[in-house]
Motif scaffolding. Sequence first.
Motif, PDB file in Angstrom:
ATOM      1  N   PHE A  87      -1.041  -5.827  -3.819  1.00 25.70           N
ATOM      2  CA  PHE A  87      -2.177  -5.988  -4.714  1.00 25.70           C
ATOM      3  C   PHE A  87      -1.923  -5.256  -6.038  1.00 25.70           C
ATOM      4  O   PHE A  87      -0.944  -4.526  -6.191  1.00 25.70           O
ATOM      5  CB  PHE A  87      -3.447  -5.403  -4.087  1.00 25.70           C
ATOM      6  CG  PHE A  87      -3.929  -6.110  -2.850  1.00 25.70           C
ATOM      7  CD1 PHE A  87      -3.595  -7.432  -2.595  1.00 25.70           C
ATOM      8  CD2 PHE A  87      -4.725  -5.440  -1.927  1.00 25.70           C
ATOM      9  CE1 PHE A  87      -4.047  -8.076  -1.453  1.00 25.70           C
ATOM     10  CE2 PHE A  87      -5.181  -6.077  -0.793  1.00 25.70           C
ATOM     11  CZ  PHE A  87      -4.853  -7.389  -0.552  1.00 25.70           C
ATOM     12  N   TRP A 109       0.811  -1.222   0.000  1.00 25.75           N
ATOM     13  CA  TRP A 109       0.000   0.000   0.000  1.00 25.75           C
ATOM     14  C   TRP A 109       0.847   1.274   0.000  1.00 25.75           C
ATOM     15  O   TRP A 109       0.522   2.242  -0.678  1.00 25.75           O
ATOM     16  CB  TRP A 109      -0.947   0.002   1.208  1.00 25.75           C
ATOM     17  CG  TRP A 109      -2.008   1.056   1.085  1.00 25.75           C
ATOM     18  CD1 TRP A 109      -3.028   1.085   0.183  1.00 25.75           C
ATOM     19  CD2 TRP A 109      -2.152   2.235   1.873  1.00 25.75           C
ATOM     20  NE1 TRP A 109      -3.805   2.200   0.365  1.00 25.75           N
ATOM     21  CE2 TRP A 109      -3.297   2.926   1.406  1.00 25.75           C
ATOM     22  CE3 TRP A 109      -1.435   2.770   2.954  1.00 25.75           C
ATOM     23  CZ2 TRP A 109      -3.731   4.114   1.959  1.00 25.75           C
ATOM     24  CZ3 TRP A 109      -1.881   3.964   3.518  1.00 25.75           C
ATOM     25  CH2 TRP A 109      -3.008   4.628   3.018  1.00 25.75           C
ATOM     26  N   LYS A 120      -1.843  -3.672   5.131  1.00 19.38           N
ATOM     27  CA  LYS A 120      -0.952  -2.943   4.225  1.00 19.38           C
ATOM     28  C   LYS A 120       0.279  -3.766   3.842  1.00 19.38           C
ATOM     29  O   LYS A 120       1.024  -3.385   2.932  1.00 19.38           O
ATOM     30  CB  LYS A 120      -0.517  -1.639   4.879  1.00 19.38           C
ATOM     31  CG  LYS A 120      -1.656  -0.661   5.151  1.00 19.38           C
ATOM     32  CD  LYS A 120      -1.149   0.552   5.912  1.00 19.38           C
ATOM     33  CE  LYS A 120      -2.268   1.526   6.237  1.00 19.38           C
ATOM     34  NZ  LYS A 120      -1.788   2.702   6.996  1.00 19.38           N
ATOM     35  N   TYR A 154      -7.349  -8.403  -6.632  1.00 20.58           N
ATOM     36  CA  TYR A 154      -7.363  -7.424  -5.537  1.00 20.58           C
ATOM     37  C   TYR A 154      -6.797  -6.105  -6.058  1.00 20.58           C
ATOM     38  O   TYR A 154      -5.779  -6.086  -6.760  1.00 20.58           O
ATOM     39  CB  TYR A 154      -6.513  -7.900  -4.360  1.00 20.58           C
ATOM     40  CG  TYR A 154      -6.935  -9.230  -3.778  1.00 20.58           C
ATOM     41  CD1 TYR A 154      -7.790  -9.302  -2.688  1.00 20.58           C
ATOM     42  CD2 TYR A 154      -6.470 -10.430  -4.331  1.00 20.58           C
ATOM     43  CE1 TYR A 154      -8.170 -10.522  -2.150  1.00 20.58           C
ATOM     44  CE2 TYR A 154      -6.850 -11.647  -3.806  1.00 20.58           C
ATOM     45  CZ  TYR A 154      -7.696 -11.698  -2.710  1.00 20.58           C
ATOM     46  OH  TYR A 154      -8.069 -12.911  -2.196  1.00 20.58           O
ATOM     47  N   TYR A 175     -12.018  -6.301  -4.199  1.00 13.83           N
ATOM     48  CA  TYR A 175     -11.602  -7.627  -4.630  1.00 13.83           C
ATOM     49  C   TYR A 175     -12.758  -8.410  -5.247  1.00 13.83           C
ATOM     50  O   TYR A 175     -13.933  -8.192  -4.934  1.00 13.83           O
ATOM     51  CB  TYR A 175     -10.954  -8.423  -3.493  1.00 13.83           C
ATOM     52  CG  TYR A 175     -11.705  -8.441  -2.183  1.00 13.83           C
ATOM     53  CD1 TYR A 175     -12.533  -9.506  -1.844  1.00 13.83           C
ATOM     54  CD2 TYR A 175     -11.543  -7.416  -1.255  1.00 13.83           C
ATOM     55  CE1 TYR A 175     -13.198  -9.542  -0.628  1.00 13.83           C
ATOM     56  CE2 TYR A 175     -12.209  -7.438  -0.036  1.00 13.83           C
ATOM     57  CZ  TYR A 175     -13.036  -8.506   0.274  1.00 13.83           C
ATOM     58  OH  TYR A 175     -13.698  -8.534   1.478  1.00 13.83           O
ATOM     59  N   TRP A 180      -5.969  -1.907  -4.801  1.00 17.68           N
ATOM     60  CA  TRP A 180      -5.894  -0.954  -3.703  1.00 17.68           C
ATOM     61  C   TRP A 180      -6.791   0.257  -3.941  1.00 17.68           C
ATOM     62  O   TRP A 180      -7.044   0.656  -5.080  1.00 17.68           O
ATOM     63  CB  TRP A 180      -4.464  -0.456  -3.521  1.00 17.68           C
ATOM     64  CG  TRP A 180      -3.524  -1.383  -2.819  1.00 17.68           C
ATOM     65  CD1 TRP A 180      -2.359  -1.894  -3.306  1.00 17.68           C
ATOM     66  CD2 TRP A 180      -3.674  -1.900  -1.487  1.00 17.68           C
ATOM     67  NE1 TRP A 180      -1.758  -2.702  -2.376  1.00 17.68           N
ATOM     68  CE2 TRP A 180      -2.544  -2.725  -1.236  1.00 17.68           C
ATOM     69  CE3 TRP A 180      -4.623  -1.767  -0.488  1.00 17.68           C
ATOM     70  CZ2 TRP A 180      -2.360  -3.406  -0.031  1.00 17.68           C
ATOM     71  CZ3 TRP A 180      -4.443  -2.436   0.711  1.00 17.68           C
ATOM     72  CH2 TRP A 180      -3.332  -3.243   0.938  1.00 17.68           C
ATOM     73  N   SER A 181      -7.289   0.838  -2.836  1.00 19.56           N
ATOM     74  CA  SER A 181      -7.858   2.185  -2.839  1.00 19.56           C
ATOM     75  C   SER A 181      -6.885   3.091  -2.091  1.00 19.56           C
ATOM     76  O   SER A 181      -5.885   2.611  -1.524  1.00 19.56           O
ATOM     77  CB  SER A 181      -9.228   2.203  -2.148  1.00 19.56           C
ATOM     78  OG  SER A 181      -9.074   2.219  -0.731  1.00 19.56           O
ATOM     79  N   SER A 187      -7.811  -4.427   4.234  1.00 20.49           N
ATOM     80  CA  SER A 187      -6.780  -5.454   4.070  1.00 20.49           C
ATOM     81  C   SER A 187      -5.479  -4.924   4.665  1.00 20.49           C
ATOM     82  O   SER A 187      -5.220  -3.713   4.651  1.00 20.49           O
ATOM     83  CB  SER A 187      -6.554  -5.786   2.592  1.00 20.49           C
ATOM     84  OG  SER A 187      -7.737  -6.275   1.990  1.00 20.49           O
ATOM     85  N   TYR A 218      -8.398   0.079   2.574  1.00 22.73           N
ATOM     86  CA  TYR A 218      -9.483  -0.563   1.847  1.00 22.73           C
ATOM     87  C   TYR A 218      -9.004  -1.060   0.464  1.00 22.73           C
ATOM     88  O   TYR A 218      -8.230  -0.386  -0.218  1.00 22.73           O
ATOM     89  CB  TYR A 218     -10.651   0.402   1.646  1.00 22.73           C
ATOM     90  CG  TYR A 218     -11.451   0.613   2.899  1.00 22.73           C
ATOM     91  CD1 TYR A 218     -12.352  -0.352   3.328  1.00 22.73           C
ATOM     92  CD2 TYR A 218     -11.293   1.774   3.655  1.00 22.73           C
ATOM     93  CE1 TYR A 218     -13.096  -0.164   4.492  1.00 22.73           C
ATOM     94  CE2 TYR A 218     -12.030   1.971   4.817  1.00 22.73           C
ATOM     95  CZ  TYR A 218     -12.930   0.991   5.232  1.00 22.73           C
ATOM     96  OH  TYR A 218     -13.647   1.173   6.389  1.00 22.73           O
ATOM     97  N   SER A 219      -9.475  -2.243   0.118  1.00 21.28           N
ATOM     98  CA  SER A 219      -9.183  -2.803  -1.203  1.00 21.28           C
ATOM     99  C   SER A 219     -10.480  -3.319  -1.816  1.00 21.28           C
ATOM    100  O   SER A 219     -11.419  -3.686  -1.118  1.00 21.28           O
ATOM    101  CB  SER A 219      -8.160  -3.941  -1.110  1.00 21.28           C
ATOM    102  OG  SER A 219      -8.693  -5.036  -0.377  1.00 21.28           O
TER     103      SER A 219
END
Length: 511
Positions: free
Chosen positions: A503, A370, A499, A468, A484, A470-471, A497, A481-482
């Motif tokens: 993803f 992340w 870090k 998956y 998926y 990432w946000s 999720s 937050y991710s």
Amino acid sequence: MKKFLLSTAFIATFAVFVACGDDVTEVTEVNEIHQEGMAVLDAGLELSKQKCDTSNVGEMLFVADSSEVFVCDGKTWQTLKGADGKPGENGDNGNDGTSCTASVNKDGDFDLVCGGKSVGTIKNGANGKDGLPGADGDDGDDGESCTAKPVKNDAGLEGLEVTCGETVVGTIWSGKPGEDGMDGNDGASCTAKSVENDAGLEGLEVTCGKTVVGTIWNGEDGDDGNDGENGVGCSVNDEGDGTVTVTCGEGDDATTTTLYKAVCGIKPYDPAKAFCLEGKVYDLCGGKTYDLEIQYCKMGETVENYGRLEDTRDDQVYKVVTIGTQTWMAQNLNYAPDENHVRSLGYYAWSGCYGGKADLCSKYGRLYTWEVAMDKAGCGYGGSCNNSYEGTQGICPEGWHLPTYAEWNTLFTNVGGKNVAGRMLKSEEGWKYYSESTKGIDYYGISALPAGIRYRDGSFGYAGSDAYFWSSSESGSNNAYSMYLYNYHEDAYLDGSTKLYAFSVRCLLNN
């Protein structure tokens, strides 16, 4: 001459309503046959035997012996033939006006016959350059009038041959029901749109399939008929909702009739753009494949709203797609940041290919922890950005950013909700699908790939089955937050999720 013009307007109307089918729809497991096209009766005596009630409102029949078209208004069959003229004002015991017909003679002019008697010849004016009246545009004559006559090919298929002037511009064939209950017909679908030439003359351009077969121009009003008043001209207007209105006359004396291109249950629709199945209307998807099982159009690689993004940092090119107000990368980011820079972001910072295999970067793009996705030191495991970096550029190219939690939710809404977003977003190929019901259809061209995950211990898993992304939104100092997707669910998910995982990244264009 008025009566002839009314017949011409009727021809234009008929050209609109011939449902010639479509040959681009692939429909499976169809249980209802939807009849399109216009039936032809040999004699008017057969008309009384034809059903006309609320179940077939708008259905039309052509009667060959009188060359008339009748439409069902829910109770009786109504003729579309213009009304006979009425007696002249000063004539004693005048008879009703007679209908007139016009035929092209050997000189290219029109012989006018009313009530079986020849009343004169109408000279056919020469066309000006490029369709304009006269060399200088002055005193130009109307475009050529058109006629239609019933014809039949060697296979017994019936249709109308359209002749404008002395030129046969094409034949509109009556379609027949497709096999296996499909609503598609064999012939090409025909549509008509209003056009106007440089001289201001209005008409209807008839297109069958992708071919313009000709233009039917509105004629001018003729001279007074014998023992009767002038007939009235008619105009045709496509309302764009599956209906066409025919207006005859002007002012308070005008009459308007609404006709249907086709009706599915009680809903009118345009057979050139949709088809009817079990009482519901479905789009033809602009010629793309239609999957009846899930009732969506598959847009595929040639979807028109694909764009292009060139990442100037490494000259890689990505497809992009616009969905609603958002423009997304349609491929996973594959930018490789400098290793020294990655190490400067934190102890757990990492970016690389699934399983350490370069060919999987080419297939799936890279995976990022992340803090690398955010490209911000101190945002990693145990640190917090306090959501102040939502919408940050992060690892994305200039002008793009890592999507927020809210922006992922907006995407779900734009594709029909999170309960179906998994199927909408997953690519059709590359997944180890659990079942047909969870298989991706890539409806909007996002083409989400199952790039899997890298765990905190450096191991990898779920390539081919899970995706998956990432946000930029945190859910705590240790989590972010991710979004998926799973191979055995048609839903899409947003959840926190750790870090420490790596993803995929999809970037969103800045507004």
